[in-house]
Write an enzyme that holds these catalytic residues in place. Structure first.
Site, PDB file in Angstrom:
ATOM      1  N   HIS A 276       3.321  -7.567   1.634  1.00  0.00           N
ATOM      2  CA  HIS A 276       2.672  -8.478   2.581  1.00  0.00           C
ATOM      3  C   HIS A 276       1.533  -9.260   1.945  1.00  0.00           C
ATOM      4  CE1 HIS A 276       0.124  -4.863   2.715  1.00  0.00           C
ATOM      5  NE2 HIS A 276      -0.871  -5.700   2.958  1.00  0.00           N
TER       6      HIS A 276
ATOM      7  N   HIS B 100       0.839  -1.201   0.000  1.00  0.00           N
ATOM      8  CA  HIS B 100       0.000   0.000   0.000  1.00  0.00           C
ATOM      9  C   HIS B 100       0.873   1.250   0.000  1.00  0.00           C
ATOM     10  CE1 HIS B 100      -3.201  -2.764   0.981  1.00  0.00           C
ATOM     11  NE2 HIS B 100      -2.598  -3.117   2.093  1.00  0.00           N
TER      12      HIS B 100
ATOM     13  N   GLU C 239      -1.385  -0.364   8.158  1.00  0.00           N
ATOM     14  CA  GLU C 239      -2.363  -1.248   8.782  1.00  0.00           C
ATOM     15  C   GLU C 239      -1.692  -2.101   9.851  1.00  0.00           C
ATOM     16  OE1 GLU C 239      -3.529  -3.056   5.058  1.00  0.00           O
ATOM     17  OE2 GLU C 239      -2.410  -4.865   5.469  1.00  0.00           O
TER      18      GLU C 239
ATOM     19  N   ARG D 105      -1.368  -4.763  -6.240  1.00  0.00           N
ATOM     20  CA  ARG D 105      -1.117  -6.197  -6.280  1.00  0.00           C
ATOM     21  C   ARG D 105       0.170  -6.486  -7.035  1.00  0.00           C
ATOM     22  NH1 ARG D 105      -6.467  -7.133  -8.271  1.00  0.00           N
ATOM     23  NH2 ARG D 105      -7.648  -6.913  -6.361  1.00  0.00           N
TER      24      ARG D 105
HETATM   25 ZN    ZN Z   1      -2.917  -5.017   2.986  1.00  0.00          ZN
END
Ligand code: ZN
Length: 315
Positions: free
Chosen positions: A172, A97, A115, A192
């Site tokens: 991740h 991200h 996150e 992605r």
């Molecule tokens: Zn994620």
């Protein structure tokens, strides 16, 4: 208002989703491929609706716009956090991200996405992908191009109760058999890198975003592991997992009773196991696993009685 604000969860179906959200929390899920429960969100892609009290029927986004007093007039143009529960019945794509600055410029003013994950449950031998082994961006790019995934990806074994802080720029993936509570910035931007060459029911592969991913991935991977701080009494334990720029995340383990004063602008709370009762000056609510609520500003003193576990956060 000295009472909690409960929210109705929203569900998102995913190629990798399953049925644990129903099996574990009794939610009414849309299909056997339900991957995400958006539990506390004001994001345009899924804003929760208030299910109790004077604000019943409003979305959290409307509440944030029209009732800043509930959030201590917290300075942010949008509700800053998003709590999800994720059922990874299969591997999620390997992803990364962006940070705030990259997202603002390249993604129409979205926030970046830092996150963190609390592993509620997982299968024996479950793993996650967390970081990579490339030393330079060139090496990273060539490993991706040549599909040398085993050389590139760093796999980490996990167990229930583990916690991972995943700053923006960290490569991740949650992997098969993982049931997670995620606290994140209110953002829905994912780049992605690898999707295991999977196809959906219509035979299509999901889009990859290699150029953007290469731009935002931190190379080499860095990881600061902070030891959680635990405060324990006979009646409860409070674990502080992370206190970082975007959020602080705790676990409250209540064995008999927890008495506190709400002194933050607001708290996000999710019951991950057990049951109990939440008392405030103006309210009394039964709590059970799968409940999600906000404790607003000036809630004052409150107590939680029972045998119950919550993940709690604030910006
Ligand atoms: Zn994620």
């Amino acid at each position: 208002m000295k009472a909690p604000i409960f929210l109705k969860p929203i569900f998102h179906e995913k190629i990798w989703g399953g049925t644990r959200l129903q099996d574990k929390y009794g939610y009414d899920i849309p299909s056997c491929r339900t991957g995400e429960c958006w539990a506390i969100s004001a994001h345009p892609n899924g804003a929760n609706i208030v299910r109790n009290g004077p604000y019943e029927g409003l979305t959290l986004a409307e509440l944030w716009q029209n009732h800043p007093e509930l959030f201590g007039h917290f300075k942010s143009d949008r509700f800053p956090l998003l709590t999800k529960i994720i059922d990874a019945n299969d591997d999620l794509s390997v992803q990364v991200h962006p940070d705030d600055e990259y997202a603002r410029t390249n993604e129409n003013g979205e926030l970046g996405k830092t996150e963190c994950w609390y592993i509620i449950d997982c299968e024996e031998g479950a793993e996650i992908i967390f970081g990579h082994h490339a030393q330079t961006k060139e090496e990273f790019a060539s490993m991706v191009e040549e599909g040398r995934w085993n050389d590139l990806l760093q796999r980490v074994p996990i167990a229930p109760g583990d916690f991972f802080y995943v700053p923006s720029g960290t490569l991740h993936a949650l992997c098969k058999g993982t049931f997670v509570l995620e606290t994140q910035q209110s953002s829905d931007i994912t780049y992605r890198v690898y999707d295991y060459d999977r196809r959906d029911q219509d035979g299509n592969k999901r889009e990859l975003h290699l150029e953007k991913a290469l731009a935002v991935t931190i190379v080499p991977h860095t990881h600061q592991k902070a030891e959680p701080a635990i405060m324990k009494t006979k009646q409860f334990a409070i674990t502080t997992f992370v206190e970082e720029r975007y959020f602080t995340v705790y676990k409250w383990d209540v064995h008999e009773e927890l008495n506190m004063i709400q002194e933050k602008p607001f708290l996000l709370a999710s019951v991950i196991d057990g049951q109990g009762v939440l008392h405030t000056e103006d309210s009394r609510n039964a709590l059970q696993k799968g409940d999600h609520f906000i404790l607003p500003y000036e809630l004052g003193s409150f107590s939680i009685k029972g045998e119950i576990q919550l993940i709690v956060s604030h910006p």
